[in-house]
Design a protein around this motif. Sequence first.
Motif, PDB file in Angstrom:
ATOM      1  N   GLU B  67       0.774  -1.227  -0.324  1.00 28.53           N
ATOM      2  CA  GLU B  67      -0.350   0.258   0.367  1.00 28.53           C
ATOM      3  C   GLU B  67       0.902   1.030   0.590  1.00 28.53           C
ATOM      4  O   GLU B  67       1.668   1.036  -0.012  1.00 28.53           O
ATOM      5  N   ALA B  68       0.073   2.724  -0.006  1.00 32.16           N
ATOM      6  CA  ALA B  68       0.609   3.401  -0.351  1.00 32.16           C
ATOM      7  C   ALA B  68       1.945   3.724  -1.165  1.00 32.16           C
ATOM      8  O   ALA B  68       3.089   4.915  -1.129  1.00 32.16           O
ATOM      9  N   VAL B  69       1.628   3.575  -2.236  1.00 24.61           N
ATOM     10  CA  VAL B  69       2.690   3.426  -3.345  1.00 24.61           C
ATOM     11  C   VAL B  69       1.679   4.173  -4.865  1.00 24.61           C
ATOM     12  O   VAL B  69       0.573   3.981  -5.120  1.00 24.61           O
ATOM     13  N   PRO B  70       2.895   4.796  -5.321  1.00 20.99           N
ATOM     14  CA  PRO B  70       2.288   5.540  -6.556  1.00 20.99           C
ATOM     15  C   PRO B  70       1.377   4.302  -7.564  1.00 20.99           C
ATOM     16  O   PRO B  70       1.916   3.311  -7.748  1.00 20.99           O
ATOM     17  N   PHE B  74       1.187  -0.252  -7.609  1.00 24.95           N
ATOM     18  CA  PHE B  74       0.300  -0.364  -7.089  1.00 24.95           C
ATOM     19  C   PHE B  74      -0.519  -1.259  -8.262  1.00 24.95           C
ATOM     20  O   PHE B  74      -1.178  -1.929  -7.352  1.00 24.95           O
ATOM     21  N   ALA B  75      -0.188  -1.148  -9.413  1.00 26.35           N
ATOM     22  CA  ALA B  75      -1.119  -2.084 -10.792  1.00 26.35           C
ATOM     23  C   ALA B  75      -0.281  -3.094 -10.281  1.00 26.35           C
ATOM     24  O   ALA B  75      -0.673  -4.575  -9.856  1.00 26.35           O
ATOM     25  N   ARG B  76       1.139  -3.376 -10.002  1.00 26.97           N
ATOM     26  CA  ARG B  76       1.741  -4.675 -10.289  1.00 26.97           C
ATOM     27  C   ARG B  76       1.453  -5.311  -8.773  1.00 26.97           C
ATOM     28  O   ARG B  76       1.577  -7.273  -8.757  1.00 26.97           O
ATOM     29  N   ASN B  77       1.425  -4.277  -7.829  1.00 29.01           N
ATOM     30  CA  ASN B  77       1.354  -5.251  -6.717  1.00 29.01           C
ATOM     31  C   ASN B  77       0.195  -5.712  -6.527  1.00 29.01           C
ATOM     32  O   ASN B  77      -0.460  -6.994  -6.025  1.00 29.01           O
ATOM     33  N   LEU B  78      -1.141  -5.484  -7.104  1.00 27.22           N
ATOM     34  CA  LEU B  78      -2.388  -5.897  -7.190  1.00 27.22           C
ATOM     35  C   LEU B  78      -2.229  -7.222  -7.911  1.00 27.22           C
ATOM     36  O   LEU B  78      -3.073  -8.614  -8.336  1.00 27.22           O
ATOM     37  N   ALA B 521       5.871 -16.342 -10.703  1.00 22.45           N
ATOM     38  CA  ALA B 521       5.213 -15.826 -11.553  1.00 22.45           C
ATOM     39  C   ALA B 521       4.686 -14.415 -11.242  1.00 22.45           C
ATOM     40  O   ALA B 521       4.272 -13.341 -11.553  1.00 22.45           O
ATOM     41  N   ALA B 522       4.200 -14.491  -9.359  1.00 25.30           N
ATOM     42  CA  ALA B 522       3.898 -13.336  -9.080  1.00 25.30           C
ATOM     43  C   ALA B 522       4.565 -12.499  -8.739  1.00 25.30           C
ATOM     44  O   ALA B 522       4.505 -10.794  -8.597  1.00 25.30           O
ATOM     45  N   ARG B 523       6.191 -12.325  -8.414  1.00 28.68           N
ATOM     46  CA  ARG B 523       6.685 -11.771  -7.906  1.00 28.68           C
ATOM     47  C   ARG B 523       7.480 -10.956  -9.438  1.00 28.68           C
ATOM     48  O   ARG B 523       8.370  -9.445  -9.673  1.00 28.68           O
TER      49      ARG B 523
END
Lengths: 595, 595
Positions: B67-70, B74-78, B521-523
């Motif tokens: 959280e709390a990222v550009p 955040f799109a990559r994190n999702l 794959a997730a990373r």
Amino acid sequence: MRTSIATVSLSGSLTEKLTAAARAGFDGVEIFENDLLAAPLSPEEVRARCADLGLTVDLYQPLRDIEAVPAEVFARNLRRARHKFDLMRRLGADTVLVCSSVDPAAVDDDALAAGQLSELAGLAADFGIRVAYEALAWGRHVSTYDHAWRIVEAADHPALGTCLDSFHILSRGCDPEGIEDIPGEKIFFLQLADAPLPAMDVLQWSRHHRCFPGQGGFDVAGLVRHVLRTGYDGPLSLEVFNDVVRQSEAGPTAVDARRSLLMLQEEVGAAGPPAPVVPTGFAFAELLTPDAEPLAALLGALGFARTARHRGKPVDLWQQGEARILVNTGAAVRRDGTRLAAVGLESPDPAGAARRAEALLAPVLPRRRAPGDAPLDAVAAPDGTELFFCGTRPDGWRADFEDVEHAPAAPGVRHIDHLALTQPWHHFDEAALFHRSVLGLRAEDSVDVADPYGLLRSRAVSNADGSVRIALTVGAAPTDDTVHAQHIALATDDVVAAARRFRDAGGRLLPIPANYHDDLAARHDFADGELDTYREVGILYDRDEHGALRHCYTRTIGGVFFELLQRDPGHRGYGARNAPVRLAAQHAARTHAGG
Amino acid sequence: MRTSIATVSLSGSLTEKLTAAARAGFDGVEIFENDLLAAPLSPEEVRARCADLGLTVDLYQPLRDIEAVPAEVFARNLRRARHKFDLMRRLGADTVLVCSSVDPAAVDDDALAAGQLSELAGLAADFGIRVAYEALAWGRHVSTYDHAWRIVEAADHPALGTCLDSFHILSRGCDPEGIEDIPGEKIFFLQLADAPLPAMDVLQWSRHHRCFPGQGGFDVAGLVRHVLRTGYDGPLSLEVFNDVVRQSEAGPTAVDARRSLLMLQEEVGAAGPPAPVVPTGFAFAELLTPDAEPLAALLGALGFARTARHRGKPVDLWQQGEARILVNTGAAVRRDGTRLAAVGLESPDPAGAARRAEALLAPVLPRRRAPGDAPLDAVAAPDGTELFFCGTRPDGWRADFEDVEHAPAAPGVRHIDHLALTQPWHHFDEAALFHRSVLGLRAEDSVDVADPYGLLRSRAVSNADGSVRIALTVGAAPTDDTVHAQHIALATDDVVAAARRFRDAGGRLLPIPANYHDDLAARHDFADGELDTYREVGILYDRDEHGALRHCYTRTIGGVFFELLQRDPGHRGYGARNAPVRLAAQHAARTHAGG
């Protein structure tokens, strides 16, 4: 430049340390007081040994808690220092390390500190000795090197200088540049050590030191109470990891873990096991041995009488006062020697005690009884020691024993004061939690005890009146070099008389180095002849605000030895201060026996 | 109340952990991601195993740095979270732990954090999953439970709640009473741990963690320079103690201690040993083995050719590119198996290197040469490995070998990338100081590596251009359960091709669990088919800001295995992130082989 090393920086006996330092090419050594106290060599012999090895004795250390105290306390401190200066002359050491006081009685008064240090230096000069004053990073009022130097400067005595220690300076983040303001000839000594940075942040604390609830210092139960008041109805989940758990067997860890949650639920009032039944005394201690003769000789010399024999098993009951020792030569004996296998705990409700133990996941032992034997409820402690819950009824365990003819026991020993149980390396926190939770005993704080070959941790658990005391001890790592014996401490009203009777009956006490008693003379006042008696008999001595503890040890048989102990009412200790001397003496005795 | 335990709280393989938790009576478990990644069981199999054992999967953890990222981050994190939610569905876990971010890129913006967590919770809800947000005590912007709760409250999403962890709350000294302000139904999870207090004050730091100059983080040399400027002419004296030194042999400790002072004197410009001669490459690695056949088969499959044989001893030279392996079946072989016994270091001045080593107290080895052999200067490292200093002259060590007829070596391997040497438990700091001081190599920071049965510490030393790299590794304690093998990492330009050649030649690579590649794959983003190739071949992958590392491992022979490694220019790592997976796979392979 000349190089030197403190004996405390090396492992082993003082002789081993000196030899290693010389072989590695050091020019000199700092003699650490505890290494000398535990050594069988006299100061003159240490001096000669160093000379033979080409080592100078560059420093004797430490003198603690000297300065900035009321006059009458300082007079006692000077008397202590005089003892040490005399010792240093015998040792051939010309510089003594004085660390800044950590005494709560010390006052924050630099002028007083300077005056008293000057007086100390004057006394030292009479012995040809220099005093090097060092700021401990955790000193009560003086904790930085520049502060220590200001006091030395103010004292202005030629025999007083400062000692710099890189650890004490750099661990506080002090700027070492200010050292250059000190004249070199007033820096009497320089001690060097490095240390990892950061020592411990919260991440490291979390990664290496989490433990199960009840094993640490957090009020976890208090936190859980707050959570439950919110209406939370999810699981209580453990997230714990530390260096020990990472390499322990998963099975016992999981049991230990769940026991901690059962205890926690009891603490917060959310269900829990049956109420604790606190034991009220030691019914017996049971030794297993492949050969009863050495134990019989030892118990006989201690004044025990063989009073009864089990009706169905090769088990003898030895008794003196309320101290009862069972000697079992039966089937469970291992050929590797004598050990403390079981403890009988007097219980007001043996069945209730066993029910609680079982609810707290203690392994319940099959009742080892023959037809006609009294039932005995027993569980296994984490270290494998069997704990029997014994009623005090006349038809209890004692009824299984048949009296035998015997001479009367000597009157010296009254009861078992405490048992000291060595724990497997991984099981120290688990053991304390087990004894607290299953037996309802209270745990005291852990103490570190220096063994010549490692650091031991020790923690006592006891009931309220002290009639059940168990000291749990573990080494810093699994090594063959640490003393792993268990012991039985026997309470007596007069340890000198008991020790003499033991000796007269052919018993052999653990020899205590003369250096230890020399140090006692510096530390305490004794009545005329009292210390001579302790020295002659081999008695160790400790004192707290409630009184004294006097004690001595037998030689070790297999994995067990005995302690004779005289405890002033109110003294709550176990002689931890003397344990390093005892451990060194036991190593020496073992080496001697083996060599 | 229901009880649960995190798999990270128990030692061993995931299967062992689950079994232990169930046997101790826990109702559920938290599955720790790394335990799953290292497991050979698919998520469905883990789910079934838990069900068989009567365990629920109460939590999957952790999702980090969400959280709390550009927006683009955040799109990559999702995308990463979606992978994990899919995995959790297979696993049967309905709650995921999200810890507060430690990402330096995270911004201090509660509204942004709340908005992104709400979006995450919306995605989770599509999978039937709840998100439990927890404040790490060392979170970058969110480090207290009440702060985490304010963000959860602001996000106001039914699938978002908070997770409380007693360690994170109590370690910061937060008052837990404020927990009662949180509605119970928004506390999605409660994790419990205790910890000793105080974790580490200066006294404990001093007592347990002092080390010799150069082994820690203090600028001891800087301090000594200041002292010398005062005109101080007393000794440099070491006062060091820690848990390891207390139980180590005094002799080697004293040597290590004096070496640290010799280095210190060199650093402050007060005399010292001859200047360092930094090695410029690996001349060879020498394996001792009682049976050359398995090694010959392995080296052959790796593409090595047996190019020469020693003129006087049973030693074969295997070569590929600039990688040279000596296989010695001679007198020094121990029957307990194959091991890495010696390392040849290319040196611009072998005699000078040996002089420095000797001055720094390294044991100089007798030259093992027959008449006519080239002279070889050699010393022993603290772990017993023999270090040969080899010149690059044609009449050097290679002249002792006579060429034999051989098929050409495969073109895959270029040179030895690094050696990984397992150190005896007590010798980790000593080993790093030895390699730094004697060989003039630079040491990197220590890293902790989780082995299923303990925590390893690893520290790399290397020369400036990376042509000599040695990874020193030690376990947290001497146990038989930790992997003690050494390994030789071989550099290749195309690890996939090299691995396939190896496999086609009959070699067997260490099998890597599918869960590991699912996590990759997730990373990371990969080109089409790239990850499938890694999965199919068994390649591990890591990336830093300078590029990627791709690597795979052979099976272990005796105490040695090989790594094939493709290092992007600039990547400085050794795959530490993948080491837990490798270690678990090695344990599994060993168990499988043994069972």
